[in-house]
Write a protein that holds these residues in place. Sequence first.
Motif, PDB file in Angstrom:
ATOM      1  N   MET A   1      20.863  -1.335  -6.104  1.00 33.01           N
ATOM      2  CA  MET A   1      19.996  -2.274  -5.394  1.00 33.01           C
ATOM      3  C   MET A   1      19.242  -1.559  -4.274  1.00 33.01           C
ATOM      4  SD  MET A   1      20.081  -5.557  -6.394  1.00 33.01           S
ATOM      5  CE  MET A   1      19.837  -6.557  -4.935  1.00 33.01           C
ATOM      6  N   PHE A   2      19.964  -0.733  -3.509  1.00 37.38           N
ATOM      7  CA  PHE A   2      19.316  -0.014  -2.405  1.00 37.38           C
ATOM      8  C   PHE A   2      18.268   0.961  -2.930  1.00 37.38           C
ATOM      9  CE2 PHE A   2      19.109   3.769   0.315  1.00 37.38           C
ATOM     10  CZ  PHE A   2      18.637   3.199   1.485  1.00 37.38           C
ATOM     11  N   ASN A   3      18.603   1.690  -4.002  1.00 39.86           N
ATOM     12  CA  ASN A   3      17.649   2.639  -4.574  1.00 39.86           C
ATOM     13  C   ASN A   3      16.368   1.933  -5.009  1.00 39.86           C
ATOM     14  OD1 ASN A   3      19.406   4.791  -4.222  1.00 39.86           O
ATOM     15  ND2 ASN A   3      20.279   4.606  -6.266  1.00 39.86           N
ATOM     16  N   SER A   4      16.515   0.843  -5.739  1.00 39.17           N
ATOM     17  CA  SER A   4      15.338   0.105  -6.209  1.00 39.17           C
ATOM     18  C   SER A   4      14.552  -0.475  -5.045  1.00 39.17           C
ATOM     19  CB  SER A   4      15.768  -1.020  -7.162  1.00 39.17           C
ATOM     20  OG  SER A   4      16.280  -0.504  -8.356  1.00 39.17           O
ATOM     21  N   LEU A   5      15.270  -0.947  -4.018  1.00 39.40           N
ATOM     22  CA  LEU A   5      14.600  -1.593  -2.891  1.00 39.40           C
ATOM     23  C   LEU A   5      13.762  -0.607  -2.096  1.00 39.40           C
ATOM     24  CD1 LEU A   5      14.232  -4.238  -1.364  1.00 39.40           C
ATOM     25  CD2 LEU A   5      16.212  -3.627   0.045  1.00 39.40           C
ATOM     26  N   TYR A   6      14.345   0.525  -1.721  1.00 35.80           N
ATOM     27  CA  TYR A   6      13.572   1.443  -0.873  1.00 35.80           C
ATOM     28  C   TYR A   6      12.484   2.146  -1.674  1.00 35.80           C
ATOM     29  CZ  TYR A   6      14.914   6.343  -1.820  1.00 35.80           C
ATOM     30  OH  TYR A   6      15.043   7.603  -2.345  1.00 35.80           O
ATOM     31  N   ILE A   7      12.704   2.401  -2.966  1.00 31.97           N
ATOM     32  CA  ILE A   7      11.647   2.962  -3.798  1.00 31.97           C
ATOM     33  C   ILE A   7      10.499   1.970  -3.921  1.00 31.97           C
ATOM     34  CG2 ILE A   7      11.041   3.644  -6.153  1.00 31.97           C
ATOM     35  CD1 ILE A   7      13.803   4.897  -6.395  1.00 31.97           C
ATOM     36  N   GLY A   8      10.834   0.694  -4.165  1.00 29.35           N
ATOM     37  CA  GLY A   8       9.797  -0.326  -4.281  1.00 29.35           C
ATOM     38  C   GLY A   8       9.005  -0.509  -3.004  1.00 29.35           C
ATOM     39  N   VAL A   9       9.683  -0.464  -1.856  1.00 26.79           N
ATOM     40  CA  VAL A   9       9.000  -0.631  -0.573  1.00 26.79           C
ATOM     41  C   VAL A   9       8.062   0.541  -0.306  1.00 26.79           C
ATOM     42  CG1 VAL A   9       9.348  -0.683   1.925  1.00 26.79           C
ATOM     43  CG2 VAL A   9      10.759  -2.110   0.443  1.00 26.79           C
ATOM     44  N   LEU A  10       8.537   1.773  -0.544  1.00 24.46           N
ATOM     45  CA  LEU A  10       7.701   2.946  -0.293  1.00 24.46           C
ATOM     46  C   LEU A  10       6.503   2.992  -1.235  1.00 24.46           C
ATOM     47  CD1 LEU A  10      10.344   5.774   0.337  1.00 24.46           C
ATOM     48  CD2 LEU A  10       8.942   4.559   2.012  1.00 24.46           C
ATOM     49  N   VAL A  11       6.729   2.699  -2.509  1.00 24.86           N
ATOM     50  CA  VAL A  11       5.627   2.708  -3.483  1.00 24.86           C
ATOM     51  C   VAL A  11       4.601   1.634  -3.126  1.00 24.86           C
ATOM     52  CG1 VAL A  11       5.012   2.284  -5.897  1.00 24.86           C
ATOM     53  CG2 VAL A  11       6.986   3.698  -5.353  1.00 24.86           C
ATOM     54  N   THR A  12       5.079   0.457  -2.749  1.00 23.35           N
ATOM     55  CA  THR A  12       4.171  -0.640  -2.411  1.00 23.35           C
ATOM     56  C   THR A  12       3.363  -0.324  -1.158  1.00 23.35           C
ATOM     57  OG1 THR A  12       5.693  -2.240  -3.402  1.00 23.35           O
ATOM     58  CG2 THR A  12       4.042  -3.096  -1.879  1.00 23.35           C
ATOM     59  N   ALA A  13       4.035   0.179  -0.116  1.00 18.23           N
ATOM     60  CA  ALA A  13       3.327   0.514   1.125  1.00 18.23           C
ATOM     61  C   ALA A  13       2.313   1.632   0.895  1.00 18.23           C
ATOM     62  CB  ALA A  13       4.326   0.917   2.202  1.00 18.23           C
ATOM     63  N   GLY A  14       2.720   2.666   0.182  1.00 18.82           N
ATOM     64  CA  GLY A  14       1.805   3.771  -0.080  1.00 18.82           C
ATOM     65  C   GLY A  14       0.626   3.368  -0.944  1.00 18.82           C
ATOM     66  N   THR A  15       0.882   2.544  -1.957  1.00 21.41           N
ATOM     67  CA  THR A  15      -0.195   2.106  -2.832  1.00 21.41           C
ATOM     68  C   THR A  15      -1.189   1.241  -2.078  1.00 21.41           C
ATOM     69  OG1 THR A  15       1.262   2.175  -4.776  1.00 21.41           O
ATOM     70  CG2 THR A  15      -0.729   0.835  -4.948  1.00 21.41           C
ATOM     71  N   CYS A  16      -0.700   0.319  -1.257  1.00 19.96           N
ATOM     72  CA  CYS A  16      -1.603  -0.546  -0.489  1.00 19.96           C
ATOM     73  C   CYS A  16      -2.443   0.264   0.502  1.00 19.96           C
ATOM     74  CB  CYS A  16      -0.806  -1.618   0.252  1.00 19.96           C
ATOM     75  SG  CYS A  16      -0.100  -2.889  -0.828  1.00 19.96           S
ATOM     76  N   LEU A  17      -1.835   1.246   1.158  1.00 20.45           N
ATOM     77  CA  LEU A  17      -2.584   2.090   2.100  1.00 20.45           C
ATOM     78  C   LEU A  17      -3.639   2.908   1.374  1.00 20.45           C
ATOM     79  CD1 LEU A  17      -2.979   3.239   4.954  1.00 20.45           C
ATOM     80  CD2 LEU A  17      -1.187   4.923   4.424  1.00 20.45           C
ATOM     81  N   PHE A  18      -3.227   3.581   0.309  1.00 20.37           N
ATOM     82  CA  PHE A  18      -4.160   4.423  -0.443  1.00 20.37           C
ATOM     83  C   PHE A  18      -5.267   3.589  -1.080  1.00 20.37           C
ATOM     84  CE2 PHE A  18      -5.061   5.766  -4.876  1.00 20.37           C
ATOM     85  CZ  PHE A  18      -5.852   6.867  -4.603  1.00 20.37           C
ATOM     86  N   ALA A  19      -4.904   2.460  -1.682  1.00 21.57           N
ATOM     87  CA  ALA A  19      -5.889   1.635  -2.379  1.00 21.57           C
ATOM     88  C   ALA A  19      -6.883   1.003  -1.413  1.00 21.57           C
ATOM     89  CB  ALA A  19      -5.172   0.549  -3.194  1.00 21.57           C
ATOM     90  N   SER A  20      -6.408   0.548  -0.272  1.00 20.54           N
ATOM     91  CA  SER A  20      -7.324  -0.084   0.687  1.00 20.54           C
ATOM     92  C   SER A  20      -8.300   0.930   1.280  1.00 20.54           C
ATOM     93  CB  SER A  20      -6.525  -0.765   1.797  1.00 20.54           C
ATOM     94  OG  SER A  20      -5.686   0.160   2.472  1.00 20.54           O
ATOM     95  N   LEU A  21      -7.810   2.128   1.620  1.00 23.48           N
ATOM     96  CA  LEU A  21      -8.705   3.157   2.158  1.00 23.48           C
ATOM     97  C   LEU A  21      -9.731   3.595   1.118  1.00 23.48           C
ATOM     98  CD1 LEU A  21      -6.146   5.358   4.135  1.00 23.48           C
ATOM     99  CD2 LEU A  21      -8.065   4.098   5.111  1.00 23.48           C
ATOM    100  N   THR A  68      15.555  13.498  -8.712  1.00 22.10           N
ATOM    101  CA  THR A  68      15.353  13.000  -7.357  1.00 22.10           C
ATOM    102  C   THR A  68      14.476  11.754  -7.454  1.00 22.10           C
ATOM    103  OG1 THR A  68      13.318  14.248  -6.905  1.00 22.10           O
ATOM    104  CG2 THR A  68      15.415  15.368  -6.476  1.00 22.10           C
ATOM    105  N   HIS A  69      14.294  11.093  -6.346  1.00 22.89           N
ATOM    106  CA  HIS A  69      13.455   9.899  -6.339  1.00 22.89           C
ATOM    107  C   HIS A  69      11.975  10.220  -6.110  1.00 22.89           C
ATOM    108  CE1 HIS A  69      17.147   7.236  -5.271  1.00 22.89           C
ATOM    109  NE2 HIS A  69      16.944   7.300  -6.570  1.00 22.89           N
ATOM    110  N   PHE A  70      11.654  11.482  -5.909  1.00 22.33           N
ATOM    111  CA  PHE A  70      10.250  11.864  -5.674  1.00 22.33           C
ATOM    112  C   PHE A  70       9.340  11.430  -6.824  1.00 22.33           C
ATOM    113  CE2 PHE A  70       6.665  14.710  -6.021  1.00 22.33           C
ATOM    114  CZ  PHE A  70       6.166  14.763  -4.729  1.00 22.33           C
ATOM    115  N   PRO A  71       9.695  11.681  -8.105  1.00 20.85           N
ATOM    116  CA  PRO A  71       8.792  11.273  -9.203  1.00 20.85           C
ATOM    117  C   PRO A  71       8.610   9.766  -9.310  1.00 20.85           C
ATOM    118  CG  PRO A  71      10.406  12.877  -9.962  1.00 20.85           C
ATOM    119  CD  PRO A  71      10.859  12.414  -8.616  1.00 20.85           C
TER     120      PRO A  71
END
Length: 207
Positions: A1-21, A68-71
């Motif tokens: 649960m923790f792995n999925s949660l923090y991966i999902g949060v980081l991917v979502t935050a990064g995607t929104c930042l990159f996509a909006s810019l 690792t979780h990098f990919p």
Amino acid sequence: MFNSLYIGVLVTAGTCLFASLAGYAFAKLNFPFKNVIFLMLLSSMMIPTEVTSIPLFTWLSKLNLVDTHFPLIFPPMLGAGGMFGVFLCRQFFITIPNELDEAAKIDGCTPLRTFRTIMLPLATPTLATLTIFTFLHSWNEFFEPLVYLNTSKLYTIPLALSLFTNEAGTAWHLVMAAAVVSTLPLLMVFFFAQKKFIEGVALTGLK
């Protein structure tokens, strides 16, 4: 649960930042070959993930980033999901009158400050929609964790659910209980973002 949660949060935050810019740049800024670059990026959405998985796996293995979780975090931001976000944000920013940009320039705002103080607050419904789609896709992703992860402590929810099945059969009561628990974060995300999500859908195509 923790792995999925923090991966999902980081991917979502990064995607929104990159996509909006990127969406703001393609919609409001002028630079050489803007339309050509946008079409090239947009065409990447037509390339399935399975096609690029082998060369990407080979490249990441040489960098010792497999298992690792990098990919699971950085490539999705720049993949088809990230390009969809760029397209979504660009289409929204195009509908915003150019007079807002011009007024900000007269007041001395740089493009970055105009984006941060004017455009980004207006794009809240679009970003809420992108947040739901991106988090949902990251949370339910099965293929990429299956390819890149070998250690069980790094597994995400979809891989963990597959552990309930073995040669002896499937523990359906445990699978159903785990599936119910795994849907709770998705319901929470939609619950907090549903107002902006519905607003974004209702305003789609309107100027």
